[in-house]
Scaffold this motif. Structure first.
Motif, PDB file in Angstrom:
ATOM      1  N   UNK A 189       2.017  -4.456 -32.144  1.00  0.00           N
ATOM      2  CA  UNK A 189       2.099  -4.794 -30.735  1.00  0.00           C
ATOM      3  C   UNK A 189       3.548  -4.697 -30.285  1.00  0.00           C
ATOM      4  N   UNK A 190       3.775  -4.845 -28.995  1.00  0.00           N
ATOM      5  CA  UNK A 190       5.140  -4.820 -28.470  1.00  0.00           C
ATOM      6  C   UNK A 190       5.980  -5.915 -29.121  1.00  0.00           C
ATOM      7  N   UNK A 191       5.372  -7.087 -29.273  1.00  0.00           N
ATOM      8  CA  UNK A 191       6.103  -8.202 -29.871  1.00  0.00           C
ATOM      9  C   UNK A 191       6.557  -7.895 -31.293  1.00  0.00           C
ATOM     10  N   UNK A 192       5.747  -7.143 -32.047  1.00  0.00           N
ATOM     11  CA  UNK A 192       6.126  -6.803 -33.419  1.00  0.00           C
ATOM     12  C   UNK A 192       7.404  -5.965 -33.450  1.00  0.00           C
ATOM     13  N   UNK A 193       7.588  -5.134 -32.439  1.00  0.00           N
ATOM     14  CA  UNK A 193       8.770  -4.289 -32.398  1.00  0.00           C
ATOM     15  C   UNK A 193       9.981  -5.029 -31.832  1.00  0.00           C
ATOM     16  N   UNK A 194       9.745  -5.887 -30.845  1.00  0.00           N
ATOM     17  CA  UNK A 194      10.850  -6.524 -30.131  1.00  0.00           C
ATOM     18  C   UNK A 194      11.382  -7.746 -30.863  1.00  0.00           C
ATOM     19  N   UNK A 195      10.473  -8.624 -31.279  1.00  0.00           N
ATOM     20  CA  UNK A 195      10.898  -9.890 -31.869  1.00  0.00           C
ATOM     21  C   UNK A 195      10.980  -9.783 -33.384  1.00  0.00           C
ATOM     22  N   UNK A 196      11.809  -8.869 -33.852  1.00  0.00           N
ATOM     23  CA  UNK A 196      12.009  -8.667 -35.282  1.00  0.00           C
ATOM     24  C   UNK A 196      13.089  -9.634 -35.767  1.00  0.00           C
ATOM     25  N   UNK A 197      12.793 -10.351 -36.816  1.00  0.00           N
ATOM     26  CA  UNK A 197      13.766 -11.297 -37.374  1.00  0.00           C
ATOM     27  C   UNK A 197      14.866 -10.537 -38.100  1.00  0.00           C
TER      28      UNK A 197
ATOM     29  N   UNK B 182      -1.000  -3.911 -26.002  1.00  0.00           N
ATOM     30  CA  UNK B 182      -0.956  -2.462 -25.963  1.00  0.00           C
ATOM     31  C   UNK B 182      -0.432  -1.941 -27.293  1.00  0.00           C
ATOM     32  N   UNK B 183      -1.053  -0.888 -27.814  1.00  0.00           N
ATOM     33  CA  UNK B 183      -0.695  -0.384 -29.121  1.00  0.00           C
ATOM     34  C   UNK B 183       0.111   0.902 -29.007  1.00  0.00           C
ATOM     35  N   UNK B 184       0.973   1.118 -29.952  1.00  0.00           N
ATOM     36  CA  UNK B 184       1.775   2.323 -30.009  1.00  0.00           C
ATOM     37  C   UNK B 184       1.290   3.142 -31.194  1.00  0.00           C
ATOM     38  N   UNK B 185       0.798   4.354 -30.924  1.00  0.00           N
ATOM     39  CA  UNK B 185       0.304   5.209 -31.981  1.00  0.00           C
ATOM     40  C   UNK B 185       1.344   6.287 -32.276  1.00  0.00           C
ATOM     41  N   UNK B 186       1.543   6.556 -33.536  1.00  0.00           N
ATOM     42  CA  UNK B 186       2.511   7.567 -33.949  1.00  0.00           C
ATOM     43  C   UNK B 186       1.760   8.722 -34.591  1.00  0.00           C
ATOM     44  N   UNK B 187       1.997   9.914 -34.093  1.00  0.00           N
ATOM     45  CA  UNK B 187       1.321  11.101 -34.619  1.00  0.00           C
ATOM     46  C   UNK B 187       2.328  11.917 -35.407  1.00  0.00           C
ATOM     47  N   UNK B 188       2.045  12.214 -36.646  1.00  0.00           N
ATOM     48  CA  UNK B 188       2.921  13.006 -37.491  1.00  0.00           C
ATOM     49  C   UNK B 188       2.397  14.431 -37.562  1.00  0.00           C
ATOM     50  N   UNK B 189       3.285  15.399 -37.452  1.00  0.00           N
ATOM     51  CA  UNK B 189       2.893  16.804 -37.500  1.00  0.00           C
ATOM     52  C   UNK B 189       3.666  17.489 -38.623  1.00  0.00           C
TER      53      UNK B 189
ATOM     54  N   UNK C 266      14.215  -2.672 -21.610  1.00  0.00           N
ATOM     55  CA  UNK C 266      14.055  -3.800 -20.696  1.00  0.00           C
ATOM     56  C   UNK C 266      12.636  -3.861 -20.145  1.00  0.00           C
ATOM     57  N   UNK C 267      12.009  -2.709 -19.890  1.00  0.00           N
ATOM     58  CA  UNK C 267      10.630  -2.707 -19.403  1.00  0.00           C
ATOM     59  C   UNK C 267       9.689  -3.291 -20.453  1.00  0.00           C
ATOM     60  N   UNK C 268       9.866  -2.888 -21.706  1.00  0.00           N
ATOM     61  CA  UNK C 268       9.027  -3.437 -22.777  1.00  0.00           C
ATOM     62  C   UNK C 268       9.296  -4.927 -22.956  1.00  0.00           C
ATOM     63  N   UNK C 269      10.549  -5.299 -22.811  1.00  0.00           N
ATOM     64  CA  UNK C 269      10.900  -6.711 -22.949  1.00  0.00           C
ATOM     65  C   UNK C 269      10.273  -7.530 -21.818  1.00  0.00           C
ATOM     66  N   UNK C 270      10.245  -6.979 -20.618  1.00  0.00           N
ATOM     67  CA  UNK C 270       9.658  -7.691 -19.478  1.00  0.00           C
ATOM     68  C   UNK C 270       8.136  -7.780 -19.619  1.00  0.00           C
ATOM     69  N   UNK C 271       7.520  -6.754 -20.192  1.00  0.00           N
ATOM     70  CA  UNK C 271       6.084  -6.820 -20.454  1.00  0.00           C
ATOM     71  C   UNK C 271       5.791  -7.929 -21.462  1.00  0.00           C
ATOM     72  N   UNK C 272       6.577  -7.986 -22.525  1.00  0.00           N
ATOM     73  CA  UNK C 272       6.392  -9.043 -23.521  1.00  0.00           C
ATOM     74  C   UNK C 272       6.652 -10.417 -22.901  1.00  0.00           C
TER      75      UNK C 272
END
Length: 360
Positions: free
Chosen positions: A95-103, A13-20, A225-231
């Motif tokens: 992806x979710x993993x890119x945000x969660x599993x950051x070194x 699942x992708x996260x899109x960011x909209x700038x205004x 925690x929800x995002x972590x459980x999805x990952x």
């Protein structure tokens, strides 16, 4: 066990960011309001400074190589390779993993660790951390849910979130942790700040409950925690392909505390009449009109798993297992067929032949 709420969990699942751009607008009253102006499509998209520096470095390297390799038979191949590398790749959604599993660096000021411990039967890790986990639960119930101090007792905590009817299984083709009930503990700087109670099943990870230290409410631990459980579900899916869904439990549209579940997409709700999963986008307008709604818009559709043979429903009577057709003949007194029919309509034909309906 219900089927999935999330479809296509194998796809990231992708996260899109909209700038205004907010531009002040003077009103006749003298106050200042704001209106939104979208991105100027006539201009090239913004690029990261890191990508610009990388491109300049590669271009400089390309120029140097072209001068060094002048007349060399490798010039064409080297030039083609460098030209290919000099093209800055377009930004890809994370992806979710890119945000969660950051070194993080070794000298990071804080350290977060997530541990999955089996709660039933309790593992040694679960027993060793039981008291600390319970204290977090007690504070959560008292501060967040306003429970009196004598309500969240150890016995209540154990019955509610530790005891489980699920059997612990470790099949060779299943996930490494096995199937059953678990506590997913979130450790920050050496102490538990949150615990997610989950069931790992052959087809899904079922999210049961989350409690956390109220001092860390600012971290939005429910969302994290929800995002972590999805990952985590996606990671388990790599080992057990059938395990590919994340189930968030009941969704009650009229309950504000339940609304957060509808924010995760794509997700489905189960039609209460045909038991077909329906995209939540189609369900929400119907729930705005009525607390109860049939989501399946096909008026001819019926529950394909409905009970067609009531006599095959399994009954436990006087410590003996028998089909309802046999029990019906032995029963004395008024008929209970209506209540058995209601039970069978709720669980379906398959489950009615795998579960036992107790009759005194």
């Amino acid at each position: 066990i219900p089927d999935p709420l999330l479809r296509n969990l194998g796809q990231p699942p992708f996260l899109f960011v909209c700038l205004w751009l907010y531009i002040p607008l003077k009103l006749s009253s003298g106050s200042t309001s704001y209106y939104c102006k979208g991105a100027d499509l006539s201009k090239p998209p913004c690029r990261k400074a890191k990508d610009i520096r990388k491109e300049r470095k590669l271009q400089k390297l390309l120029q140097n190589q072209m001068g060094t390799l002048e007349g060399s038979p490798l010039q064409a191949g080297q030039q083609a390779l460098l030209s290919q590398n000099s093209k800055t790749p377009t930004n890809q959604p994370k992806s979710i993993e890119d945000f969660i599993f950051v070194s993080l660096p070794d000298d990071a000021p804080h350290k977060l660790e997530v541990r999955v411990v089996r709660s039933s039967p309790p593992s040694s890790q679960f027993k060793a951390t039981f008291q600390e986990s319970y204290q977090v639960y007690k504070r959560y119930q008292m501060v967040i849910h306003k429970d009196p101090p004598d309500k969240p007792t150890i016995n209540q905590f154990t019955r509610f979130l530790c005891d489980s009817p699920l059997e612990a299984e470790n099949p060779p083709n299943g996930p490494e942790c096995g199937y059953g009930s678990f506590h997913q503990q979130y450790w920050l700087d050496g102490k538990i700040i949150a615990v997610g109670v989950i069931d790992i099943l052959p087809y899904c990870v079922s999210s049961v409950y989350l409690y956390y230290d109220p001092d860390y409410s600012f971290l939005s631990l429910g969302v994290y925690s929800a995002l972590r459980e999805i990952a985590f579900t996606r990671k388990l899916h790599e080992k057990a392909p059938d395990l590919c869904f994340y189930y968030m439990g009941f969704y009650i549209h009229s309950c504000p505390k339940m609304r957060y579940k509808g924010q995760y997409r794509p997700s489905d709700l189960l039609c209460p009449e045909t038991y077909v999963w329906t995209p939540i986008e189609q369900c929400l307008p119907l729930l705005e009109l009525s607390k109860y709604s049939r989501f399946n818009q096909d008026t001819k559709a019926v529950d394909e798993g409905r009970v067609k043979e009531l006599g095959r429903v399994r009954v436990l009577h006087k410590r003996t297992i028998m089909p309802y057709s046999v029990y019906k003949k032995r029963r004395k007194g008024p008929s209970d067929e209506a209540s058995v029919q209601q039970y069978a309509s709720l669980v379906g034909q398959t489950c009615s032949e795998r579960m036992l309906l107790f009759r005194s």
